[in-house]
Enzyme design. Structure first.
Site, mmCIF file in Angstrom:
data_model
loop_
_atom_site.group_PDB
_atom_site.id
_atom_site.type_symbol
_atom_site.label_atom_id
_atom_site.label_comp_id
_atom_site.label_asym_id
_atom_site.label_seq_id
_atom_site.Cartn_x
_atom_site.Cartn_y
_atom_site.Cartn_z
ATOM 1 N N LYS A 1 -0.904 4.991 4.650
ATOM 2 C CA LYS A 1 -1.869 4.078 5.281
ATOM 3 C C LYS A 1 -1.555 3.936 6.767
ATOM 4 O O LYS A 1 -0.392 3.758 7.138
ATOM 5 C CB LYS A 1 -1.813 2.713 4.580
ATOM 6 C CG LYS A 1 -2.867 1.751 5.075
ATOM 7 C CD LYS A 1 -2.994 0.558 4.159
ATOM 8 C CE LYS A 1 -3.997 -0.451 4.701
ATOM 9 N NZ LYS A 1 -5.344 0.116 4.881
ATOM 10 N N HIS B 1 0.841 -1.208 0.000
ATOM 11 C CA HIS B 1 0.000 0.000 0.000
ATOM 12 C C HIS B 1 0.870 1.250 0.000
ATOM 13 O O HIS B 1 2.054 1.195 0.333
ATOM 14 C CB HIS B 1 -0.909 0.023 1.233
ATOM 15 C CG HIS B 1 -2.122 -0.858 1.093
ATOM 16 N ND1 HIS B 1 -2.074 -2.208 1.342
ATOM 17 C CD2 HIS B 1 -3.403 -0.591 0.720
ATOM 18 C CE1 HIS B 1 -3.278 -2.739 1.121
ATOM 19 N NE2 HIS B 1 -4.090 -1.774 0.741
HETATM 20 P P1 NAP Z 1 -7.437 9.759 3.791
HETATM 21 O O1 NAP Z 1 -7.170 10.317 2.435
HETATM 22 O O2 NAP Z 1 -6.469 10.038 4.899
HETATM 23 O O3 NAP Z 1 -8.897 10.227 4.245
HETATM 24 C C1 NAP Z 1 -9.407 10.148 5.538
HETATM 25 C C2 NAP Z 1 -10.245 11.368 5.743
HETATM 26 O O4 NAP Z 1 -10.931 11.272 6.983
HETATM 27 C C3 NAP Z 1 -9.403 12.658 5.775
HETATM 28 O O5 NAP Z 1 -10.000 13.603 4.923
HETATM 29 C C4 NAP Z 1 -9.504 13.101 7.244
HETATM 30 O O6 NAP Z 1 -9.390 14.488 7.384
HETATM 31 C C5 NAP Z 1 -10.902 12.588 7.557
HETATM 32 N N1 NAP Z 1 -11.225 12.531 8.970
HETATM 33 C C6 NAP Z 1 -10.429 12.255 10.030
HETATM 34 N N2 NAP Z 1 -11.129 12.356 11.161
HETATM 35 C C7 NAP Z 1 -12.403 12.720 10.787
HETATM 36 C C8 NAP Z 1 -13.592 13.033 11.511
HETATM 37 N N3 NAP Z 1 -13.634 13.001 12.837
HETATM 38 N N4 NAP Z 1 -14.703 13.361 10.818
HETATM 39 C C9 NAP Z 1 -14.692 13.405 9.486
HETATM 40 N N5 NAP Z 1 -13.586 13.164 8.745
HETATM 41 C C10 NAP Z 1 -12.466 12.834 9.408
HETATM 42 O O7 NAP Z 1 -7.590 8.158 3.708
HETATM 43 P P2 NAP Z 1 -8.195 7.301 2.510
HETATM 44 O O8 NAP Z 1 -7.108 6.775 1.668
HETATM 45 O O9 NAP Z 1 -9.320 8.038 1.882
HETATM 46 O O10 NAP Z 1 -8.771 6.076 3.337
HETATM 47 C C11 NAP Z 1 -9.817 6.235 4.275
HETATM 48 C C12 NAP Z 1 -10.085 4.891 4.930
HETATM 49 O O11 NAP Z 1 -10.548 3.972 3.921
HETATM 50 C C13 NAP Z 1 -8.834 4.232 5.537
HETATM 51 O O12 NAP Z 1 -9.208 3.532 6.689
HETATM 52 C C14 NAP Z 1 -8.365 3.280 4.452
HETATM 53 O O13 NAP Z 1 -7.625 2.191 4.957
HETATM 54 C C15 NAP Z 1 -9.706 2.827 3.911
HETATM 55 N N6 NAP Z 1 -9.706 2.301 2.548
HETATM 56 C C16 NAP Z 1 -10.669 1.386 2.284
HETATM 57 C C17 NAP Z 1 -10.807 0.868 1.037
HETATM 58 C C18 NAP Z 1 -11.902 -0.119 0.778
HETATM 59 O O14 NAP Z 1 -12.060 -0.562 -0.368
HETATM 60 N N7 NAP Z 1 -12.679 -0.480 1.788
HETATM 61 C C19 NAP Z 1 -9.948 1.282 -0.004
HETATM 62 C C20 NAP Z 1 -8.978 2.253 0.281
HETATM 63 C C21 NAP Z 1 -8.890 2.764 1.574
HETATM 64 P P3 NAP Z 1 -7.923 15.143 7.702
HETATM 65 O O15 NAP Z 1 -6.995 14.595 6.657
HETATM 66 O O16 NAP Z 1 -8.139 16.595 7.598
HETATM 67 O O17 NAP Z 1 -7.554 14.672 9.096
#
Ligand code: NAP
Length: 267
Positions: A160, A156
């Site tokens: 992550k 990844h």
């Molecule tokens: P990311 O770009 O870091 O996005 C996470 C977002 O959540 C950021 O915008 C962050 O804001 C926000 N956040 C943090 N605390 C919050 C709160 N209290 N209320 C609302 N928003 C909040 O991560 P990502 O790559 O999108 O991944 C997000 C999650 O999905 C991770 O757990 C990842 O492992 C998972 N994922 C899942 C899949 C799937 O297929 N299921 C695929 C890829 C990723 P700030 O940055 O401003 O703190």
């Protein structure tokens, strides 16, 4: 047809921003609000990147959001701690969670299952929404019946937060269900550098690679006398996950139970 009223938590994130695109471009979906702890009180079109999306309020906290907005589904793409709180709170307000956030513990999953049973409400937690990844897990489970020796290598991007990935853990769980238990490697093997053999799940080994440039990739490597079998899936961008998010939202509306893993709702 009534539109599905959706709230997205984490709209500025890499996954969340793709989910906003999906929901706003799907005829029978209606984005009624977003949850973003940094921009509560504003409208979504005031946040950079979303100027064209009108009439969507931003809430900093889920409880206020759910007290104000009448939603059908919460899509959560945030962080493990917040994601669990969001899923639990959504269920309390009779809103069905579709959670892509990874890193939930076994206890978290059990707790959500109990709430769903008590409330007779649907909830989908999917560590991987990419349909190819779901097939990779299913094929690995099939292979696990014939190959007890397996190493899972997940790769990844380096932002992550959790390791091993939710997909790797789910793959190990699924292989475990079909595989004859075995402690792999030489009985006297010794790590000369800690962690060299990766994490252990039921005698299988899981290796986590983190590098910039990667998105989400996994290779499941089986071995037996004179042969190996590799099953590999690659997600090259976050759009690869969105067809699975759409399927999950459509399905959660028909469910009254807890589902962990997209493979359980695919025919
Ligand atoms: P990311 O770009 O870091 O996005 C996470 C977002 O959540 C950021 O915008 C962050 O804001 C926000 N956040 C943090 N605390 C919050 C709160 N209290 N209320 C609302 N928003 C909040 O991560 P990502 O790559 O999108 O991944 C997000 C999650 O999905 C991770 O757990 C990842 O492992 C998972 N994922 C899942 C899949 C799937 O297929 N299921 C695929 C890829 C990723 P700030 O940055 O401003 O703190």
């Amino acid at each position: 047809m009534n539109k599905v009223k959706i709230i997205i938590a984490g709209p500025r994130g890499r996954m969340g921003s793709e989910a906003v695109k999906l929901v706003t471009s799907t005829e029978h979906f209606d984005l009624i609000a977003v949850i973003d702890y940094k921009f509560g009180g504003r409208m979504l079109n005031e946040i950079e990147g979303f100027q064209r999306i009108h009439n969507v309020p931003v809430y900093s906290e889920i409880e206020t959001c759910l007290q104000t907005e009448k939603a059908d589904v919460l899509i959560d793409l945030t962080t493990p701690e917040v994601g669990m709180y969001h899923a639990r709170t959504a269920l309390q307000y009779n809103v069905r969670p579709v959670v892509g956030t990874t890193g939930f513990s076994k206890m978290d999953l059990e707790e959500l299952e109990v709430i769903c049973r008590e409330k007779e409400l649907g909830c989908i937690i999917a560590p991987n929404f990419a349909l190819g990844a779901v097939l990779m897990m299913k094929f690995s489970q099939m292979a696990g019946k014939y190959f007890s020796d397996v190493e899972i290598i997940e790769l990844h991007h380096d932002q992550k937060l959790d390791a091993p990935s939710g997909t790797a853990v789910k793959t190990a769980e699924m292989i475990s269900a079909s595989r004859t238990p075995k402690k792999q490697g030489h009985p006297n093997e010794k790590e000369t550098i800690n962690g060299a053999r990766g994490a252990q799940y039921d005698g299988m080994h899981i290796h986590s690679v983190r590098l910039p440039g990667l998105v989400a990739h996994q290779q499941v490597l089986f071995g037996s006398d004179g042969q190996t079998l590799s099953i590999r899936h690659d997600s090259y961008n976050r759009a690869s996950f969105m067809s699975g998010v759409k399927i999950a939202v459509d399905n959660v509306m028909k469910l009254d139970t807890f589902v962990y893993g997209l493979e359980n709702i695919l025919e």
